[in-house]
Motif scaffolding. Sequence first.
Motif, PDB file in Angstrom:
ATOM      1  N   ILE A  23       7.732   2.609  -3.705  1.00  0.00           N
ATOM      2  CA  ILE A  23       8.102   1.515  -2.814  1.00  0.00           C
ATOM      3  C   ILE A  23       9.526   1.730  -2.336  1.00  0.00           C
ATOM      4  N   THR A  24       9.723   1.695  -1.045  1.00  0.00           N
ATOM      5  CA  THR A  24      11.055   1.863  -0.461  1.00  0.00           C
ATOM      6  C   THR A  24      11.329   0.723   0.517  1.00  0.00           C
ATOM      7  N   GLY A  25      12.609   0.518   0.801  1.00  0.00           N
ATOM      8  CA  GLY A  25      13.011  -0.492   1.775  1.00  0.00           C
ATOM      9  C   GLY A  25      13.316  -1.847   1.182  1.00  0.00           C
ATOM     10  N   ASN A  26      12.991  -2.043  -0.105  1.00  0.00           N
ATOM     11  CA  ASN A  26      13.230  -3.345  -0.739  1.00  0.00           C
ATOM     12  C   ASN A  26      14.618  -3.375  -1.376  1.00  0.00           C
ATOM     13  N   GLU A  27      15.588  -3.796  -0.599  1.00  0.00           N
ATOM     14  CA  GLU A  27      16.965  -3.837  -1.077  1.00  0.00           C
ATOM     15  C   GLU A  27      17.209  -5.033  -1.993  1.00  0.00           C
ATOM     16  N   LYS A  28      16.530  -6.148  -1.748  1.00  0.00           N
ATOM     17  CA  LYS A  28      16.726  -7.355  -2.547  1.00  0.00           C
ATOM     18  C   LYS A  28      15.591  -7.576  -3.536  1.00  0.00           C
ATOM     19  N   ASP A  39      -5.539  17.539  -6.322  1.00  0.00           N
ATOM     20  CA  ASP A  39      -6.333  16.315  -6.446  1.00  0.00           C
ATOM     21  C   ASP A  39      -5.467  15.079  -6.705  1.00  0.00           C
ATOM     22  N   GLN A  40      -4.194  15.133  -6.317  1.00  0.00           N
ATOM     23  CA  GLN A  40      -3.312  13.992  -6.510  1.00  0.00           C
ATOM     24  C   GLN A  40      -2.544  13.684  -5.226  1.00  0.00           C
ATOM     25  N   VAL A  41      -2.334  12.376  -5.005  1.00  0.00           N
ATOM     26  CA  VAL A  41      -1.536  11.930  -3.869  1.00  0.00           C
ATOM     27  C   VAL A  41      -0.553  10.870  -4.354  1.00  0.00           C
ATOM     28  N   ASP A  42       0.508  10.711  -3.585  1.00  0.00           N
ATOM     29  CA  ASP A  42       1.450   9.629  -3.833  1.00  0.00           C
ATOM     30  C   ASP A  42       1.255   8.576  -2.751  1.00  0.00           C
ATOM     31  N   MET A  43       1.161   7.331  -3.181  1.00  0.00           N
ATOM     32  CA  MET A  43       1.029   6.217  -2.251  1.00  0.00           C
ATOM     33  C   MET A  43       2.429   5.740  -1.869  1.00  0.00           C
ATOM     34  N   LYS A  44       2.776   5.928  -0.599  1.00  0.00           N
ATOM     35  CA  LYS A  44       4.106   5.568  -0.102  1.00  0.00           C
ATOM     36  C   LYS A  44       4.017   4.189   0.565  1.00  0.00           C
ATOM     37  N   VAL A  45       4.775   3.242   0.046  1.00  0.00           N
ATOM     38  CA  VAL A  45       4.810   1.890   0.595  1.00  0.00           C
ATOM     39  C   VAL A  45       6.222   1.625   1.108  1.00  0.00           C
ATOM     40  N   ASN A  46       6.354   1.522   2.431  1.00  0.00           N
ATOM     41  CA  ASN A  46       7.656   1.266   3.039  1.00  0.00           C
ATOM     42  C   ASN A  46       7.722  -0.188   3.492  1.00  0.00           C
ATOM     43  N   ILE A  47       8.704  -0.899   2.955  1.00  0.00           N
ATOM     44  CA  ILE A  47       8.837  -2.334   3.196  1.00  0.00           C
ATOM     45  C   ILE A  47      10.025  -2.609   4.115  1.00  0.00           C
ATOM     46  N   LYS A  48       9.831  -3.509   5.048  1.00  0.00           N
ATOM     47  CA  LYS A  48      10.946  -4.045   5.828  1.00  0.00           C
ATOM     48  C   LYS A  48      11.090  -5.511   5.436  1.00  0.00           C
ATOM     49  N   VAL A  62       1.914   1.780   4.893  1.00  0.00           N
ATOM     50  CA  VAL A  62       1.339   2.440   3.720  1.00  0.00           C
ATOM     51  C   VAL A  62       0.777   3.791   4.150  1.00  0.00           C
ATOM     52  N   SER A  63       1.115   4.848   3.417  1.00  0.00           N
ATOM     53  CA  SER A  63       0.619   6.191   3.729  1.00  0.00           C
ATOM     54  C   SER A  63       0.347   6.936   2.431  1.00  0.00           C
ATOM     55  N   MET A  64      -0.484   7.964   2.543  1.00  0.00           N
ATOM     56  CA  MET A  64      -0.815   8.806   1.403  1.00  0.00           C
ATOM     57  C   MET A  64      -0.190  10.181   1.606  1.00  0.00           C
ATOM     58  N   ALA A  65       0.646  10.605   0.669  1.00  0.00           N
ATOM     59  CA  ALA A  65       1.336  11.891   0.767  1.00  0.00           C
ATOM     60  C   ALA A  65       0.748  12.861  -0.256  1.00  0.00           C
ATOM     61  N   LYS A  66       0.392  14.038   0.208  1.00  0.00           N
ATOM     62  CA  LYS A  66      -0.151  15.050  -0.695  1.00  0.00           C
ATOM     63  C   LYS A  66       0.951  15.579  -1.607  1.00  0.00           C
ATOM     64  N   THR A  67       0.568  15.975  -2.803  1.00  0.00           N
ATOM     65  CA  THR A  67       1.521  16.519  -3.780  1.00  0.00           C
ATOM     66  C   THR A  67       1.196  17.996  -4.029  1.00  0.00           C
ATOM     67  N   GLU A  73      12.756  -7.176  -6.195  1.00  0.00           N
ATOM     68  CA  GLU A  73      12.472  -6.271  -7.304  1.00  0.00           C
ATOM     69  C   GLU A  73      11.119  -5.599  -7.107  1.00  0.00           C
ATOM     70  N   ASP A  74      11.018  -4.360  -7.584  1.00  0.00           N
ATOM     71  CA  ASP A  74       9.782  -3.594  -7.443  1.00  0.00           C
ATOM     72  C   ASP A  74       8.586  -4.331  -8.024  1.00  0.00           C
ATOM     73  N   VAL A  75       8.776  -4.970  -9.168  1.00  0.00           N
ATOM     74  CA  VAL A  75       7.661  -5.596  -9.852  1.00  0.00           C
ATOM     75  C   VAL A  75       7.049  -6.715  -9.011  1.00  0.00           C
ATOM     76  N   VAL A  76       7.881  -7.393  -8.202  1.00  0.00           N
ATOM     77  CA  VAL A  76       7.386  -8.472  -7.357  1.00  0.00           C
ATOM     78  C   VAL A  76       6.403  -7.925  -6.311  1.00  0.00           C
ATOM     79  N   LEU A  77       6.735  -6.763  -5.761  1.00  0.00           N
ATOM     80  CA  LEU A  77       5.870  -6.157  -4.746  1.00  0.00           C
ATOM     81  C   LEU A  77       4.676  -5.458  -5.384  1.00  0.00           C
ATOM     82  N   ARG A  78       4.867  -4.843  -6.538  1.00  0.00           N
ATOM     83  CA  ARG A  78       3.766  -4.139  -7.202  1.00  0.00           C
ATOM     84  C   ARG A  78       2.649  -5.095  -7.606  1.00  0.00           C
ATOM     85  N   ARG A  79       2.992  -6.357  -7.851  1.00  0.00           N
ATOM     86  CA  ARG A  79       1.959  -7.325  -8.203  1.00  0.00           C
ATOM     87  C   ARG A  79       0.990  -7.567  -7.059  1.00  0.00           C
TER      88      ARG A  79
END
Length: 776
Positions: free
Chosen positions: A363-368, A418-427, A409-414, A370-376
């Motif tokens: 998760i990126t872009g969340n300056e204020k 057989d694995q990807v990273d889920m990229k969540v960009n927040i404004k 939200v995007s899926m980035a190959k690693t 907390e990650d846990v709030v968005l992950r829920r």
Amino acid sequence: MIASIRLLLMLLVLGSGMVAIPHQVRAADAAPLITSIDVDGVRFVEKQAVIARMGSRVGKPLDRRQLSRDVRALYKAGFFSDVRFTGDRSDKGIKLVCHVKEYPLIASLKIEGNDEHSSKDLEKKLKLQPGGFFSPQTQHADRNTLRKGYLKDGFYQNSVEFVSTPRKDGRVDVVVKIYEGKVTRISRIHFIGNHSFSDSELAGAIASRQTDLVATLMKRDVFDKKRFGADVQMLQQFYLNHGFLDMKVDSEQLTLSSDKRSFSLTFSIHEGIQYRVDQLDVQGDVVPDKETLVKLIELESGENYSLKKMGDSIQAITDRVGDEGFAFASVTPLMKRDVDAHTVSISFEIDKGQEVYVERIEITGNEKTEDVVLRRLIRQSEGARYQGTQVQHSREELGRAVMVDDVRVSMAKTDVPDQVDMKVNIKEKKTGTITGGIGYSQREKIILTAKIAENNLFGKGYQANVNGQLGKVTQNISGSFTDPYFLDTDISASLNFSKMKSDPVTTITYRTDSSSFGVSFGLPITLHLSYNMAYNYSRTTLSAVPANSSNLIKAQAGTTVIGEVSNALTWDTRDRLMSPRRGTMESISFSLAGLAGNSKFWEAAASSAVYIPFDKEGDFVLNPTIDYRTISSLKGTNVPLWRRYSLGGIGSLLGFDINGVSLRDQVTGEALGGDKQVRGGVKMFFPLPYMRTSGFRGVVFADAGTVWGQASNKVGNIAFATVPEPFSFARVRYSVGFGMEWLSPIGPVGFAWSFPLRTVKGDITRNFEFALGSSF
């Protein structure tokens, strides 16, 4: 040898842009050194700023090509109307002087003739500004900017002129005179080659509209170049949705009338053959199984081919295959036409790709926040197999969060296949407000308001607010605190309090003083279905009852304590909470009072509201609503007077005063309230001209409603002083009207002009209504 030779270098503005140097100078010395550079004629521009733009430098040989480039550079700066060089030559070299003539500075700038756009908005687009230079280049650029803007809005007769008035100090006052002209509308839309559909059917399939009342209100009859380009694609989609696979638009023609007041649009169409669907199949990587995927195909054998159903089928199959862990699955439709039989067979070729697992969620872009709030809010789990449906739900949940303005939200190959990273960009958006205001209403007179609110307290997602309102009739303060994820669960928990005093007005004759405290819990059942349970404890004192008041009112004087448990089930698909543009909201609720306190009763309610957009932007929204309520006492007690039903005002029944529709004492005429209520209506919201981006919108409406039942007091199980009124269609009140709503920083502000069409004896009407803090 002569000590110094006077050298004049005159600029000749030729096609090559080169500086001509006299022949005798070139013969004597082709490249004297520049010993100094001076600037003559500047008043507003610093000399060093002029020299800094030149390539010629002290200590370098004089170069006529460089002088030519210097001239062009100084012209390009936009400060000077004339540039020339002269020089004094000596044994040591040449003293170079740059002579310039500045454009005048703008002392003031004013815009006239602009009715469609405010001067403030237009000034933001102009390069001409007070303190800047009044140059032809800038005038040309600003003229084009303004004209293009007006052309986009459909003003094809517009013109722009710049008028300058010199001042004694060399500056000028500039007036931008705009002639807007009339909006150029579409007078006629014509189709050539259409045999299967009428002109009116095709006109309804495109974005442009021929001038009529509705099209004028929605500005769909104003010519727009981009909309005209989209009309071709919309025509193709319309035909493809009806089975015409070979359809094409041969040409589109735009004709402007000689007076530039109207356009005529003509589309030449080749329809081709209409195809029906024959056989349907899936092939390739059939996951999870063929039967499951075939059921997802919306096309049916024997019906006309539809591009929309084709797209929906591809998306549904892709999502279902994605739920099996295949994040990069692709579905390709293979089509086989039978021209003679006018049929098409379709096979969906599936390439599931590599099965993948979501290794990490970043998760990126969340300056204020907390990650846990968005992950829920994210339904996809780390380390789990990719599930397309869960990813989509995660995107929707994040988009509805109060602290999120936009989410990607995007899926980035690693490095692991057989694995990807889920990229969540927040404004993020601002969630805290401190507001205050002063207003006026017919009921409250002068109203003072204040509000402190924070929807992301400490970055933990907590929501808290305190509101205060002080008016002639009502004085109240209220507040609440909500934890959307109580104890790290999906259950929300809220605490609330309120303190309100109300003095007599034209519709009531007594004073109330009430305080309450409550707690509530909300449980999401599905994405749109939720359950809420609450307990509220309140103490209300009814006092200052006149001696000649109704016996039913006198009997309830004193303090009433209510302990109430309420339950509600809500289905909510609205796109947003304030001013929804699409979706529905249905609710059923049941409350029981008697857990503490001296008043016992039950109440049940059901309501429905639908929001239907009439355009893509959601500016025009149709909103039908209906609401039914009933309340009844228990164990010989009375339903409190202020909990009984009366109608009137914004948010209730427009055209009638607060408590304007009610059961009334037959002697005193005072409002006593009924124990059953039904009300409904339909509203049409629309944008207001020149106020589209300011939070204003207009509304036209039709309302209907009534209350019935009986008002009575009980001693034990014996009722006395009863005022009965059965339901009757003849007693249903109606009203129509129009209004305006402003979504201000301190809450909605509404104005309504209403016209009752049916009243009953005793009703109190009100043609104009102003309300602060309540919505239509």
